[in-house]
Design a protein around this motif. Structure first.
Motif: not given
Length: 142
Positions: A86-91, A96-101, A121-123
Motif C-alpha cells: 500500500r502507498l501512503f501519501v500525506a499532503y 485556502a487549498l485545503h478548503a478548496s479540496i 490524507s491532507f494536513f
C-alpha cells in the motif's frame, strides 16, 4: 512551455531515517510540466523502495481535477503495485487549498481509501502528517 527541470518544480528527498519520500513543490505547475515530474517521483520512489510520501503542496494554489483523476485512478494504484504494498501519501496544504479540496463535490475522505491500494490524507501541520505516515509504517496490515 517551461524549460525548468522537474527538480526546479519539485525538490524530492528520501529521508532514510524516517523512510519517507518528501516532495516540496516550489510553485503551481502547469499541466504540461506534470508528466516529467511524476516520472521523476516514480523513479526515486522505486529506487528508494519507499511507499510513504509527504507531498508539501503549500505553494500550490489549485487542484486540477484532470490530474487528480489520473493520480487516483492510474498513478497511485500503479505505484502501489510496483512498490509491492500500500502507498501512503500525506499532503501538506495551506488553508485556502485545503478548503478548496475538501469542499469539492468529488472530495473523498481518508476513510474511503480503506479498500484501495493507496491512502491519502491532507494536513495543515507537517508534524501531524509525519506522525500519520509513521503510524501507517507500524501498521502490519498494509
Amino acid at each position: 512551455m517551461t524549460t525548468e527541470t522537474p527538480q526546479t518544480l519539485l525538490e524530492l528527498t528520501h529521508r532514510p531515517d524516517l523512510d519517507i519520500l518528501v516532495g516540496r513543490w516550489a510553485y503551481q505547475p502547469v499541466e504540461q510540466e506534470l508528466p516529467a515530474v511524476y516520472q521523476h517521483v516514480e523513479a526515486v520512489a522505486l529506487q528508494e523502495d519507499c511507499r510513504f510520501w509527504l507531498q508539501d503542496i503549500r505553494r500550490r494554489t489549485l487542484n486540477d481535477p484532470h490530474t487528480t483523476g489520473w493520480l487516483l485512478n492510474d498513478f497511485f494504484p500503479r505505484m502501489a503495485r510496483q512498490l509491492g504494498g500500500r502507498l501512503f501519501v500525506a499532503y501538506l496544504v495551506g488553508p485556502a487549498l485545503h478548503a478548496s479540496i475538501v469542499q469539492h463535490p468529488n472530495y473523498i475522505s481518508a476513510e474511503a481509501y480503506d479498500d484501495k491500494p493507496f491512502a491519502i490524507s491532507f494536513f495543515g501541520d507537517e508534524g501531524a502528517a509525519i506522525r500519520w505516515l509513521q503510524i501507517q509504517q507500524t501498521d502490519k496490515v498494509h
